[in-house]
Design a protein around this motif. Structure first.
Motif, PDB file in Angstrom:
ATOM      1  N   GLY A 163       0.848  -1.187   0.000  1.00  0.00           N
ATOM      2  CA  GLY A 163       0.000   0.000   0.000  1.00  0.00           C
ATOM      3  C   GLY A 163       0.881   1.234   0.000  1.00  0.00           C
ATOM      4  N   ALA A 164       1.044   1.849  -1.178  1.00  0.00           N
ATOM      5  CA  ALA A 164       1.988   2.961  -1.292  1.00  0.00           C
ATOM      6  C   ALA A 164       1.559   4.168  -0.466  1.00  0.00           C
ATOM      7  CB  ALA A 164       2.136   3.366  -2.749  1.00  0.00           C
ATOM      8  N   LEU A 165       0.279   4.239  -0.130  1.00  0.00           N
ATOM      9  CA  LEU A 165      -0.201   5.426   0.564  1.00  0.00           C
ATOM     10  C   LEU A 165       0.083   5.399   2.054  1.00  0.00           C
ATOM     11  CD1 LEU A 165      -3.588   5.651  -1.288  1.00  0.00           C
ATOM     12  CD2 LEU A 165      -1.579   7.063  -1.645  1.00  0.00           C
ATOM     13  N   SER A 166       0.284   4.219   2.570  1.00  0.00           N
ATOM     14  CA  SER A 166       0.472   4.132   4.014  1.00  0.00           C
ATOM     15  C   SER A 166       1.828   3.557   4.380  1.00  0.00           C
ATOM     16  CB  SER A 166      -0.628   3.243   4.611  1.00  0.00           C
ATOM     17  OG  SER A 166      -0.571   1.962   4.010  1.00  0.00           O
ATOM     18  N   THR A 167       2.686   3.415   3.385  1.00  0.00           N
ATOM     19  CA  THR A 167       3.953   2.745   3.654  1.00  0.00           C
ATOM     20  C   THR A 167       4.835   3.557   4.594  1.00  0.00           C
ATOM     21  OG1 THR A 167       5.883   1.716   2.657  1.00  0.00           O
ATOM     22  CG2 THR A 167       5.148   3.785   1.673  1.00  0.00           C
ATOM     23  N   MET A 222       4.953  11.757  -0.776  1.00  0.00           N
ATOM     24  CA  MET A 222       4.858  10.294  -0.742  1.00  0.00           C
ATOM     25  C   MET A 222       6.264   9.687  -0.727  1.00  0.00           C
ATOM     26  SD  MET A 222       1.628   9.979  -3.324  1.00  0.00           S
ATOM     27  CE  MET A 222       1.148   8.288  -3.028  1.00  0.00           C
ATOM     28  N   ALA A 223       6.340   8.433  -0.315  1.00  0.00           N
ATOM     29  CA  ALA A 223       7.648   7.775  -0.190  1.00  0.00           C
ATOM     30  C   ALA A 223       8.368   7.739  -1.535  1.00  0.00           C
ATOM     31  CB  ALA A 223       7.464   6.355   0.339  1.00  0.00           C
ATOM     32  N   GLY A 224       9.686   7.717  -1.490  1.00  0.00           N
ATOM     33  CA  GLY A 224      10.481   7.594  -2.710  1.00  0.00           C
ATOM     34  C   GLY A 224      10.036   6.389  -3.531  1.00  0.00           C
ATOM     35  N   GLY A 225       9.991   6.552  -4.831  1.00  0.00           N
ATOM     36  CA  GLY A 225       9.644   5.448  -5.716  1.00  0.00           C
ATOM     37  C   GLY A 225       8.160   5.310  -5.989  1.00  0.00           C
ATOM     38  N   THR A 226       7.338   5.923  -5.125  1.00  0.00           N
ATOM     39  CA  THR A 226       5.891   5.728  -5.217  1.00  0.00           C
ATOM     40  C   THR A 226       5.303   6.184  -6.549  1.00  0.00           C
ATOM     41  OG1 THR A 226       5.699   5.976  -2.842  1.00  0.00           O
ATOM     42  CG2 THR A 226       3.708   6.318  -4.099  1.00  0.00           C
ATOM     43  N   ILE A 227       5.904   7.210  -7.125  1.00  0.00           N
ATOM     44  CA  ILE A 227       5.344   7.744  -8.372  1.00  0.00           C
ATOM     45  C   ILE A 227       5.805   6.903  -9.570  1.00  0.00           C
ATOM     46  CG2 ILE A 227       4.991   9.901  -9.676  1.00  0.00           C
ATOM     47  CD1 ILE A 227       3.895   9.885  -6.792  1.00  0.00           C
ATOM     48  N   ILE A 228       6.727   5.987  -9.336  1.00  0.00           N
ATOM     49  CA  ILE A 228       7.211   5.054 -10.370  1.00  0.00           C
ATOM     50  C   ILE A 228       7.847   5.816 -11.525  1.00  0.00           C
ATOM     51  CG2 ILE A 228       6.729   2.848 -11.495  1.00  0.00           C
ATOM     52  CD1 ILE A 228       4.173   2.602 -10.057  1.00  0.00           C
TER      53      ILE A 228
END
Lengths: 588, 208
Positions: free
Chosen positions: A107-111, A512-518
């Motif tokens: 879950g990229a939103l809560s990582t 958002m966390a690094g990498g989340t936007i791909i």
């Protein structure tokens, strides 16, 4: 897709391409058409969009109404095979709550992981499901250090890449308009396809943004509005993220690989996990070692040239794992920059409930699934004058309205006061379609604290050392994220709407966390000298002349423009150079 | 959370908007449940043309009676569309809470506890099972738990359950053809051209 098996390979090839997505697909397309004999190795399985794409299936046709699960992170219908934020058998290591640990969040939103790494395992890679946002980088974006003193300059400028943007857009099929806005380049006349008409909420947003000074213009999307090359135009139904069986949107698997295969110059092997580039005594690349995942056998393939396009981080991993007496720190890593300058985009979002959208007369608002309009960065001059407190810009993506109802409640409790029964049904009719979400995508400046390296201990199923990720946002990024939130509030309130939830003005929390936007780029950066960069301007290794990288790795900066189009334009430019060098006998 | 809805922006944001804006089905913390690839799930490479539910539905016949009654309290038939139970939503609730994934397992526990509470409450107040209550009696119980903001302290847990149930039932109902028709969603159909909003929409939005 007609494929071969490891036992059917030729004794040797001109070029091995590792990866079949945007960078690998484009390299194959350009090289095969120039008569270069290619072996492409893809770590995932074969994938056939014409057959496999669920075009009209609805959430009701899926388990759990298509909801995201730990098996399918972006939902049941998403065109991602055996992948996502985690990949079976292929761990990676992140920092979580201060400890190194194997990545497990989906879950990229809560990582709470410092980094999230998205990988599919399928032919065509991420091009099968990507957002199709196809923005050109502008002149400032190639020379950011010259402009504001931060980050790195590219060894090339916009004019070097512009002809390849034109060629790429023509083959890919990109709709958009030429607005002549600052650092938001026009395409050459006749290159872009006409954009579709805006949706109602997009026009409303445009009207609202005008007094705020924010331009709202047609997006550039890799989706056909006119048929080309045997591909149909979009028929304005079905989410692009599922892929497209009528080939209206761009996927490497429908647009690049078929014509490359038609030349007879391309062999493709899937389920082939490349982990090392082999070299001879003089330090020239001779081929690659790969695991045939079906048999578990170690294989070797030979070629005159190796092109890595496995994704920025995966290509860096292969180089770091290619250690030898000549290259003790990994192949082509004399600069120590392999894996360094890892970048993603700054991302944060906010949605609003807009009363004027309530009880809107029913109409088909699907459109091309992607956004028809967007907001390019509009504050270049204020920013350069130091008025914003952060150095680089962002664009805004937005969506909402009367989209296909999915597994969510159209009438949230906080609006209805907890209605149920007939009142709830009336509330659902009222609130359905009345939300708009805004998402910022901003430039990250490369820094010394964001990089990937080999984990000292952990290995994947095949015994190959895996990556671990270091990550740090600078104030430029977190302040930018806070600015995004403020802008979204201004727009939502400007429409007479209410922010849903709470805006987050602490940028470090909003981001958002690094990498989340791909938007994974920068791990094998190009530059103008071998001390500070891994590749030259042709995406060619400074130290190993017959080694190239054509994924996001060569990026020296990561403008707010989504990188896929630039990956392909760069891959085209590098491939033309490579074909020319092969013909001249300068490499291989 | 449906991540595969038509995407004007990215899936990532769609999820966040759904989470933030449209009160999804149990907006649980995903992160706590980050366990990939459970063996009895749908798998990482399912056939996307087939709806195969590999897990058994686990709610009992008694529980399903309560679920069915609740579905229709939340979404009853009216002049525009049928009730939730008429379009298979109770079975969908069972499919959902029976799934082996952490989020659904969390919902299962909360919903089973809620169903038991509702039955206890029905017995205490009316000496009957919830599904046998008159509409006004069902409403008397549901009015106590329909709003987390207004619920008395002793009903907070019940309100949490009801909200979760309402989200599930709404998600199940508004993904059916009948639900789409009710909301006025008329997409997912091929068109030669996308013409943008018709005049009455432009007028509604003050853009005409």
């Amino acid at each position: 897709m007609p494929l071969i098996t490891p036992s059917k390979t030729q004794p040797s090839y001109d070029v091995i391409i590792v990866g079949s997505g945007a960078g690998g697909g484009m390299a194959a397309y350009v090289l095969a058409r120039q008569g270069v004999k290619i072996l492409m190795l893809e770590a995932g399985r074969n994938y056939e969009p014409e057959i496999e794409t669920p075009m009209f299936e609805t959430p009701k046709d899926a388990p759990l109404r298509g909801a995201a699960t730990p098996d399918k992170h972006f939902g049941f219908f998403d065109a991602t095979v055996d992948g996502g934020w985690t990949v079976p058998n292929e761990p990676y290591v992140v920092k979580k709550e201060g400890q190194w640990t194997e990545a497990s969040d989906w879950g990229a939103l809560s990582t709470t992981q410092n980094f999230m790494w998205w990988r599919p395992r399928m032919l065509g890679g991420r091009t099968n499901h990507w957002g199709r946002i196809a923005l050109r980088m502008g002149p400032y974006d190639f020379k950011p250090k010259s402009r504001d003193g931060l980050g790195l300059d590219w060894p090339i400028g916009y004019d070097d890449l512009a002809p390849f943007y034109d060629k790429t857009e023509a083959v890919v099929g990109v709709w958009g308009s030429n607005e002549g806005l600052e650092n938001t380049p026009n395409s050459s006349p006749g290159v872009l396809q006409p954009p579709p008409a805006p949706r109602g909420y997009e026009l409303l947003t445009q009207k609202t943004c005008k007094p705020l000074g924010i331009p709202v213009i047609p997006s550039h999307q890799a989706i056909l509005t006119k048929p080309i090359n045997g591909r149909s135009a979009c028929f304005y139904a079905t989410d692009c993220g599922r892929g497209c069986s009528i080939k209206a949107n761009f996927q490497s698997t429908t647009v690049l690989l078929p014509p490359a295969l038609e030349t007879g110059n391309l062999d493709i092997i899937t389920d082939a996990m490349v982990h090392e580039v082999t070299i001879d005594k003089s330090g020239r690349a001779t081929g690659v070692h790969y695991v045939d995942k079906k048999s578990g056998m170690q294989m070797h393939a030979k070629a005159r040239v190796v092109v890595l396009a496995a994704s920025g981080c995966e290509s860096a991993r292969i180089l770091l794992n290619s250690k030898s007496a000549l290259f003790p720190n990994g192949l082509g890593n004399g600069s120590g920059k392999v894996g360094r300058y890892l970048m993603d985009s700054v991302g944060t979002s906010l949605s609003g409930q807009i009363p004027i959208l309530e009880n809107c007369p029913p109409h088909n608002e699907d459109g091309a699934s992607a956004m028809h309009m967007y907001m390019p960065w509009w504050k270049y001059q204020e920013q350069l004058a130091g008025k914003l407190g952060f150095a680089r810009g962002y664009h805004i993506e937005f969506g909402g309205g009367r989209r296909m109802p999915g597994m969510n409640n159209p009438a949230p409790d906080n609006l209805t006061g907890g209605s149920y029964g007939k009142k709830f049904k009336e509330d659902a009719r009222r609130y359905y379609g009345s939300f708009i979400g805004f998402a910022g995508r901003g430039e990250m400046i490369p820094n010394d604290d964001s990089f990937c390296e080999l984990d000292p201990d952990k290995k994947d199923k095949w015994g190959i050392p895996v990556l671990r990720f270091h990550w740090k946002w600078s104030d430029h990024e977190t302040k930018q994220a806070a600015h995004m939130q403020r802008t979204f509030v201004d727009i939502i309130e400007g429409m007479g709407g209410k922010v849903a939830g709470k805006p987050e003005f602490d940028g470090a929390k909003a981001i958002m966390a690094g990498g989340t936007i791909i938007h994974e780029v920068g791990t094998t950066c190009m530059g103008d000298n071998p001390r500070d960069s891994v590749l030259n301007q042709w995406s060619q290794s400074w130290e190993v002349k017959n080694l190239f990288v054509t994924d996001g790795g060569p990026f020296a900066s990561n403008a707010d423009k989504n990188p896929t189009l630039s990956i392909m334009a760069l891959a085209w430019r590098s491939s033309e150079y490579l074909a020319d060098e092969l013909r001249k006998g300068n490499i291989g | 959370m449906n991540l595969s809805s038509p995407r004007s922006v990215s899936r990532r944001d769609a999820v966040k908007w759904i989470l933030g804006a449209a009160a999804t089905v149990s907006a649980l913390d995903f992160e706590a449940f980050g366990l990939p690839g459970l063996p009895t799930g749908i798998g990482t490479d399912p056939n996307l043309h087939k709806k195969i539910i590999p897990w058994e539905r686990i709610l009992t016949a008694e529980e399903m009676k309560t679920v069915t009654a609740l579905c229709d309290v939340i979404i009853p038939a009216d002049e525009r569309s049928p009730s939730a139970s008429a379009v298979g939503v109770p079975d969908f609730v069972n499919e959902w809470v029976s799934a082996p994934y952490p989020q659904q397992v969390g919902d299962r526990e909360a919903i089973r506890a809620g169903l038991a509470w509702i039955e206890k409450e029905s017995a205490a107040r009316f000496n009957k099972s919830f599904s046998e209550l008159a509409e006004a009696e069902k409403q008397q119980i549901c009015d106590d738990i329909c709003s987390a903001a207004r619920a008395k302290p002793e009903h907070k847990k019940g309100a949490e359950f009801f909200s979760r149930m309402r989200n599930l039932v709404a998600g199940g109902f508004y993904t059916t053809p009948e639900g789409w028709k009710d909301l006025g969603y008329i997409g997912n159909t091929p068109m030669a051209e996308f013409k943008g909003p018709p005049p009455e929409v432009l007028k509604h939005l003050g853009l005409a």
